[in-house]
Write a protein that holds these residues in place. Sequence first.
Motif, PDB file in Angstrom:
ATOM      1  N   PRO A  38       0.800  -1.155   0.081  1.00 36.45           N
ATOM      2  CA  PRO A  38      -0.034   0.118  -0.142  1.00 36.45           C
ATOM      3  C   PRO A  38       0.949   1.033  -0.034  1.00 36.45           C
ATOM      4  O   PRO A  38       1.740   1.426   0.635  1.00 36.45           O
ATOM      5  CB  PRO A  38      -0.786  -0.234   1.351  1.00 36.45           C
ATOM      6  N   VAL A  39       0.448   2.298  -0.549  1.00 37.27           N
ATOM      7  CA  VAL A  39       1.136   3.350  -1.015  1.00 37.27           C
ATOM      8  C   VAL A  39       0.239   4.515  -0.411  1.00 37.27           C
ATOM      9  O   VAL A  39      -0.768   4.579  -0.817  1.00 37.27           O
ATOM     10  CB  VAL A  39       1.760   3.631  -2.429  1.00 37.27           C
ATOM     11  N   ALA A  40       0.724   5.572   0.223  1.00 44.57           N
ATOM     12  CA  ALA A  40      -0.277   6.638   0.595  1.00 44.57           C
ATOM     13  C   ALA A  40       0.649   8.017   0.527  1.00 44.57           C
ATOM     14  O   ALA A  40       1.770   8.209   0.669  1.00 44.57           O
ATOM     15  CB  ALA A  40      -0.618   6.430   2.127  1.00 44.57           C
ATOM     16  N   ASN A  41      -0.286   8.958   0.243  1.00 47.39           N
ATOM     17  CA  ASN A  41       0.455  10.264   0.282  1.00 47.39           C
ATOM     18  C   ASN A  41      -0.236  11.073   1.662  1.00 47.39           C
ATOM     19  O   ASN A  41      -1.339  10.963   1.879  1.00 47.39           O
ATOM     20  CB  ASN A  41      -0.378  11.410  -0.862  1.00 47.39           C
ATOM     21  N   ILE A  42       0.921  11.161   2.503  1.00 46.42           N
ATOM     22  CA  ILE A  42       0.642  11.426   3.775  1.00 46.42           C
ATOM     23  C   ILE A  42       0.941  13.405   3.639  1.00 46.42           C
ATOM     24  O   ILE A  42       2.057  13.764   3.481  1.00 46.42           O
ATOM     25  CB  ILE A  42       1.189  11.007   4.907  1.00 46.42           C
ATOM     26  N   SER A  43       0.037  14.266   4.125  1.00 51.45           N
ATOM     27  CA  SER A  43       0.203  15.308   4.170  1.00 51.45           C
ATOM     28  C   SER A  43       0.158  15.972   5.670  1.00 51.45           C
ATOM     29  O   SER A  43      -0.688  15.653   6.422  1.00 51.45           O
ATOM     30  CB  SER A  43      -0.754  16.466   3.338  1.00 51.45           C
ATOM     31  N   PHE A  44       1.013  17.057   5.894  1.00 49.81           N
ATOM     32  CA  PHE A  44       1.062  17.460   7.167  1.00 49.81           C
ATOM     33  C   PHE A  44       0.746  19.184   7.265  1.00 49.81           C
ATOM     34  O   PHE A  44       1.588  19.779   6.304  1.00 49.81           O
ATOM     35  CB  PHE A  44       2.556  17.168   7.800  1.00 49.81           C
ATOM     36  N   GLU A  45       0.080  19.656   8.136  1.00 48.59           N
ATOM     37  CA  GLU A  45      -0.043  21.010   8.283  1.00 48.59           C
ATOM     38  C   GLU A  45       1.238  21.727   8.822  1.00 48.59           C
ATOM     39  O   GLU A  45       1.931  20.792   9.468  1.00 48.59           O
ATOM     40  CB  GLU A  45      -1.189  21.728   9.001  1.00 48.59           C
ATOM     41  N   PRO A  46       1.697  23.354   8.511  1.00 51.45           N
ATOM     42  CA  PRO A  46       2.798  23.378   9.066  1.00 51.45           C
ATOM     43  C   PRO A  46       2.933  23.231  10.716  1.00 51.45           C
ATOM     44  O   PRO A  46       1.907  23.158  11.505  1.00 51.45           O
ATOM     45  CB  PRO A  46       2.522  24.894   9.156  1.00 51.45           C
ATOM     46  N   GLY A  47       4.016  22.731  11.190  1.00 47.55           N
ATOM     47  CA  GLY A  47       4.295  22.342  12.696  1.00 47.55           C
ATOM     48  C   GLY A  47       3.873  20.764  12.979  1.00 47.55           C
ATOM     49  O   GLY A  47       4.006  20.075  14.196  1.00 47.55           O
ATOM     50  N   CYS A  48       3.122  20.292  12.170  1.00 45.05           N
ATOM     51  CA  CYS A  48       2.741  18.857  12.331  1.00 45.05           C
ATOM     52  C   CYS A  48       3.830  17.840  12.364  1.00 45.05           C
ATOM     53  O   CYS A  48       4.573  17.960  11.270  1.00 45.05           O
ATOM     54  CB  CYS A  48       1.507  18.549  11.355  1.00 45.05           C
ATOM     55  N   ARG A  49       3.790  16.847  13.157  1.00 43.30           N
ATOM     56  CA  ARG A  49       4.849  15.739  12.913  1.00 43.30           C
ATOM     57  C   ARG A  49       4.229  14.736  13.674  1.00 43.30           C
ATOM     58  O   ARG A  49       3.365  14.435  14.558  1.00 43.30           O
ATOM     59  CB  ARG A  49       6.146  16.121  13.471  1.00 43.30           C
ATOM     60  N   ASN A  50       4.947  13.434  13.514  1.00 43.08           N
ATOM     61  CA  ASN A  50       4.422  12.075  13.909  1.00 43.08           C
ATOM     62  C   ASN A  50       5.195  11.942  15.098  1.00 43.08           C
ATOM     63  O   ASN A  50       6.389  12.617  15.349  1.00 43.08           O
ATOM     64  CB  ASN A  50       4.446  10.909  12.881  1.00 43.08           C
ATOM     65  N   ASN A  51       4.897  10.905  15.882  1.00 45.89           N
ATOM     66  CA  ASN A  51       5.572  10.476  17.168  1.00 45.89           C
ATOM     67  C   ASN A  51       6.869   9.889  16.575  1.00 45.89           C
ATOM     68  O   ASN A  51       6.868   9.299  15.627  1.00 45.89           O
ATOM     69  CB  ASN A  51       4.891   9.648  18.082  1.00 45.89           C
ATOM     70  N   TRP A  52       7.805   9.632  17.511  1.00 44.53           N
ATOM     71  CA  TRP A  52       8.982   8.577  17.410  1.00 44.53           C
ATOM     72  C   TRP A  52       8.157   7.284  17.021  1.00 44.53           C
ATOM     73  O   TRP A  52       7.364   6.803  17.540  1.00 44.53           O
ATOM     74  CB  TRP A  52       9.966   8.721  18.483  1.00 44.53           C
ATOM     75  N   HIS A  53       8.747   6.522  15.976  1.00 37.40           N
ATOM     76  CA  HIS A  53       8.403   5.127  15.693  1.00 37.40           C
ATOM     77  C   HIS A  53       9.424   4.300  14.991  1.00 37.40           C
ATOM     78  O   HIS A  53      10.295   4.754  14.792  1.00 37.40           O
ATOM     79  CB  HIS A  53       6.774   5.161  14.865  1.00 37.40           C
ATOM     80  N   ILE A  54       8.920   3.109  15.121  1.00 36.23           N
ATOM     81  CA  ILE A  54       9.685   1.871  14.732  1.00 36.23           C
ATOM     82  C   ILE A  54       9.080   0.943  13.840  1.00 36.23           C
ATOM     83  O   ILE A  54       8.028   0.560  14.078  1.00 36.23           O
ATOM     84  CB  ILE A  54      10.708   1.336  15.736  1.00 36.23           C
ATOM     85  N   HIS A  55       9.485   0.628  12.538  1.00 31.65           N
ATOM     86  CA  HIS A  55       8.932  -0.086  11.659  1.00 31.65           C
ATOM     87  C   HIS A  55       9.702  -1.565  11.692  1.00 31.65           C
ATOM     88  O   HIS A  55      11.052  -1.299  11.564  1.00 31.65           O
ATOM     89  CB  HIS A  55       9.113   0.302  10.245  1.00 31.65           C
ATOM     90  N   HIS A  56       9.042  -2.512  12.145  1.00 32.28           N
ATOM     91  CA  HIS A  56       9.897  -3.895  12.042  1.00 32.28           C
ATOM     92  C   HIS A  56       9.560  -4.764  10.951  1.00 32.28           C
ATOM     93  O   HIS A  56       8.570  -4.695  10.455  1.00 32.28           O
ATOM     94  CB  HIS A  56       9.156  -4.514  13.608  1.00 32.28           C
ATOM     95  N   GLY A  57      10.388  -5.674  10.542  1.00 29.44           N
ATOM     96  CA  GLY A  57      10.122  -6.674   9.707  1.00 29.44           C
ATOM     97  C   GLY A  57      11.364  -7.561   9.543  1.00 29.44           C
ATOM     98  O   GLY A  57      12.648  -6.955   9.745  1.00 29.44           O
TER      99      GLY A  57
END
Length: 147
Positions: A38-57
């Motif tokens: 799956p492929v997604a376009n993720i957009s962020f308003e000014p100042g928006c950010r995600n939490n620290w995270h880890i992708h496992h595999g």
Amino acid sequence: MNDHGFEQIFPLGETNDAYAQYFTGQSYNAPLTDGAVPVANISFEPGCRNNWHIHHGTNGGGDQILMCTAGSGWYQADGEEPVSMVAGTVIRVPAGTKHWHGAKSDSWFSHVAFITPGDGVSNEWLEPLADDEYRRLPASTDDGASA
């Protein structure tokens, strides 16, 4: 151009309500494909950010690919310097890497994101990036294209 005045080549999408608890600020999710990758376009308003995270595999899975398509944002792996992202920047985040990404304080930011398929692919959401750490990063008007 969307209703927010942010011009980009992919749709803005709907508010990213399913993952809102893992973001500081408002993000949007526009799925582009489904299936095995799956492929997604993720957009962020000014100042928006995600939490620290880890992708496992394992067996090739769990790497995240981020391709900035519009605006200006940041990517940072734990223990490393932040990397400025502008349209055309591509980042490969190896599986197991603690990281975050999001918009600069004065700019919208959009990236196409996907995870490479493999065994045991999962996502582990961690703590938010501390506000004081984020505030130390330059705005897009302060730094040109790099930190």
